[in-house]
Design an enzyme around this catalytic site. Structure first.
Site, PDB file in Angstrom:
ATOM      1  N   LYS A  97     -32.782   8.146  25.239  1.00  0.00           N
ATOM      2  CA  LYS A  97     -33.186   7.763  26.594  1.00  0.00           C
ATOM      3  C   LYS A  97     -33.907   6.413  26.543  1.00  0.00           C
ATOM      4  CE  LYS A  97     -33.635  12.494  28.332  1.00  0.00           C
ATOM      5  NZ  LYS A  97     -32.607  12.375  29.385  1.00  0.00           N
TER       6      LYS A  97
ATOM      7  N   GLY B 191     -18.947  45.743   9.863  1.00  0.00           N
ATOM      8  CA  GLY B 191     -19.962  45.338  10.826  1.00  0.00           C
ATOM      9  C   GLY B 191     -19.544  44.159  11.690  1.00  0.00           C
ATOM     10  N   ASP B 192     -20.322  43.903  12.730  1.00  0.00           N
ATOM     11  CA  ASP B 192     -20.005  42.835  13.677  1.00  0.00           C
ATOM     12  C   ASP B 192     -20.024  41.453  13.035  1.00  0.00           C
ATOM     13  OD1 ASP B 192     -19.515  44.474  15.782  1.00  0.00           O
ATOM     14  OD2 ASP B 192     -21.430  44.167  16.799  1.00  0.00           O
TER      15      ASP B 192
ATOM     16  N   HIS C 115     -35.004  29.662  11.439  1.00  0.00           N
ATOM     17  CA  HIS C 115     -34.158  28.605  12.000  1.00  0.00           C
ATOM     18  C   HIS C 115     -34.950  27.338  12.333  1.00  0.00           C
ATOM     19  CE1 HIS C 115     -31.116  31.540  12.011  1.00  0.00           C
ATOM     20  NE2 HIS C 115     -31.239  32.004  13.248  1.00  0.00           N
TER      21      HIS C 115
ATOM     22  N   ARG D 145     -37.619  29.845  33.208  1.00  0.00           N
ATOM     23  CA  ARG D 145     -37.881  28.882  32.137  1.00  0.00           C
ATOM     24  C   ARG D 145     -38.927  29.379  31.152  1.00  0.00           C
ATOM     25  NH1 ARG D 145     -35.768  23.744  33.121  1.00  0.00           N
ATOM     26  NH2 ARG D 145     -34.827  23.506  35.185  1.00  0.00           N
TER      27      ARG D 145
END
Length: 585
Positions: free
Chosen positions: A478, A107-108, A333, A561
């Site tokens: 930031k 398989g991949d 995830h 977006r």
């Protein structure tokens, strides 16, 4: 022993010392009980050799399957100086062997990720001296054909060393293939015979990687457990997601797996937990005094977990349409990263202590409400003279599918640290960019002396910590600062740790880290069954409501977006998505 202690690949060098230290104590106690010291020259070499062998075995199985009778087979001989001497060469032959079987080798995933990761570990000398790799699948193939297939995906990417070609040839010589059905005990018995032949009578540790569809997990585990598991060392099984479609199917899968395996043998892999920036999340928080005091509702206004891909299903629609973006990305995830971010300080870095804290976070979450969720699906779009197909234009997707390819959700944690703080998740396909990042937006400075310089948009003055998981791994903060010059003009700048600038060496793939952890028995980055149960309990009612009411997803153009509804959802909780300002493009 010195080699083990200095191994840079080992995550548990302290365990080595502990094992050796404990053996030394046992040996010193037994030494006092031994008879005549005159026999020392006969039995001392054997004792030290036995201790060396047992220390090595304890290290290899430090977090694995419980020691069995075979591993303790000569315990009595240590206290019998008159026992027949054992040749040291025979002890060497009884050393351990690691056998890795990749089920679904054609398989991949196996070709693109697993075999290259195993080669990278071998290239970096992270695999033991005695190891063998077997591919197993239904495809008829010879050993040489497997090696040719694997060789096309192997790369000498690490440090570009001159000996890479030799290493690749040596690695391929350790790779073999066996063709068989996934539900055939006879075929797995044949595999077992081949494994034993390659193991050469050494103590056998076996790792099975299930790179196969979930509907055949149990068949493979049954056959491997009954016919091809180790009888002398440990046996472990790595299981790829998805772990079911909902709470009921996930629970049933776990129940069936545990007919043949213990929880300690099951390694449920989520490759995002092996990403470098996800691993660094805990380090950043718990080893830097500047961050830990700020990690609460008192200073953090919201946290965003963003995942976007700039491509669609592209032929994978058959699989994807059965699961959708919420099951494929958000429930595993992003939720896993959220628990690592929000958990309390664990008692230690032990796997169980960390996973206990993750479960506490999951159990503290409010049930997901449909009003706090937006779903979307990409449609066809033309841009720059090029046409991009919509989701339902994929020939592997049903024409009238309403499976979401985009979702955004607001999650809340009902505990003292995070009460009232919105945790926003956003995941989608066919968006304007490829990225995965965590964005932590801090509260406004109370009574800010310089608020006139920012005008009415105080969000521009908000400090934000960004962990970019991919691509171009980075951590940046930031901050507001004065632009050099006579006047008082403020600017927003980044304190930036760009990994490729600070660490020029290429970052290992997540699969390399997770495979090494499974080999070493380290479970910290794998998902425990009760953790999986609570995660599904959180999302299953929402998924059932979406499917029962057949809510149509909001359409958005390929390459955009995402749906407008995601911005309304954020505004509802007084949040602005951090990835739409254009500052990070």
């Amino acid at each position: 022993m010195a080699k083990l202690l200095s191994n840079p690949c080992s995550r548990s060098s302290w365990t080595t010392f502990s094992c050796c230290h404990n053996e030394s104590l046992r040996f010193s106690r037994k030494l006092t009980a031994l008879p005549s010291i005159g026999h020392f020259s006969k039995w001392a070499p054997k004792i030290f050799a036995e201790i060396q062998l047992r220390s090595d075995f304890e290290l290899r199985s430090s977090n694995g399957y419980p020691l069995n009778a075979v591993s303790l087979q000569d315990e009595g001989s240590l206290v019998n100086p008159h026992a027949e001497e054992t040749d040291l060469s025979e002890l060497g032959e009884r050393d351990s062997n690691l056998s890795i079987t990749v089920v679904g080798a054609s398989g991949d995933l196996a070709k693109k990720k697993i075999f290259p990761a195993l080669f990278a570990l071998y290239y970096e000398d992270c695999l033991p001296e005695n190891f063998v790799i077997f591919g197993y699948s239904r495809t008829k193939m010879s050993d040489e054909e497997l090696r040719n297939m694997i060789s096309r995906t192997l790369t000498c990417r690490i440090d570009k060393r001159d000996n890479c070609g030799d290493k690749m040839a040596q690695f391929l010589d350790r790779c073999f293939y066996h063709s068989g059905q996934y539900n055939s005990e006879d075929n797995f018995s044949e595999l077992n015979c081949k494994l034993k032949e390659k193991e050469g009578g050494r103590l056998s540790n076996r790792l099975f990687y299930l790179s196969i569809p979930p509907n055949i997990f149990v068949d493979v585990v049954r056959c491997a457990s009954v016919k091809a598991s180790s009888t002398t060392g440990w046996t472990r099984v790595i299981v790829e997601k998805p772990f079911g479609r909902d709470a009921e199917s996930s629970s049933e899968l776990t129940r069936c797996l545990k007919k043949y395996l213990t929880e300690e043998q099951i390694f449920r892999i989520d490759h995002y937990l092996g990403k470098e920036l996800v691993e660094n999340l805990s380090v950043l928080r718990f080893s830097n005094l500047v961050f830990e005091p700020l990690w609460s509702r008192d200073y953090i206004r919201n946290v965003q977990f963003i995942f976007s891909e700039d491509f669609g299903t592209e032929g994978r629609g058959g699989y994807f349409d059965n699961y959708g973006i919420i099951r494929d990305i958000m429930q595993n995830h992003l939720l896993q990263i959220l628990t690592l971010f929000a958990m309390e300080t664990p008692v230690s870095l032990d796997a169980e202590d960390i996973r206990n804290e993750k479960v506490k976070v999951l159990r503290s979450m409010r049930p997901l409400q449909l009003e706090n969720v937006i779903v979307g699906q990409y449609k066809g779009h033309s841009k720059g003279g090029k046409s991009y197909p919509g989701y339902t234009d994929d020939p592997t997707v049903p024409n009238h599918s309403i499976t979401p390819t985009f979702a955004a959700a607001a999650i809340f944690i009902n505990n003292a640290r995070w009460d009232g703080v919105p945790f926003l998740m956003k995941a989608g396909k066919a968006l304007h960019t490829k990225r995965a990042e965590i964005r932590v937006q801090f509260r406004h400075v109370p009574g800010n002396l310089y608020k006139r310089n920012f005008g009415t948009d105080l969000d521009k003055a908000t400090n934000e910590l960004v962990l970019r998981v991919q691509p171009d791994e980075a951590i940046y903060l930031k901050i507001n600062n004065k632009v050099p010059g006579i006047g008082m003009r403020l600017d927003r700048s980044d304190l930036n740790l760009l990994y490729k600038a600070r660490y020029p060496r290429e970052i290992p793939d997540a699969y390399e880290r997770l495979l090494l952890d499974a080999i070493e028995g380290e479970r910290r980055l794998f998902i425990r069954s009760d953790e999986l149960d609570v995660a599904w309990a959180l999302f299953t009612p929402l998924l059932k409501e979406l499917e029962d009411t057949k809510i149509a997803p909001e359409l958005y153009p390929y390459g955009s977006r995402g749906p407008v509804g995601a911005h309304y959802l954020a505004a509802k909780h007084n949040v602005r998505w951090g990835d739409i300002t254009g500052e990070d493009e």
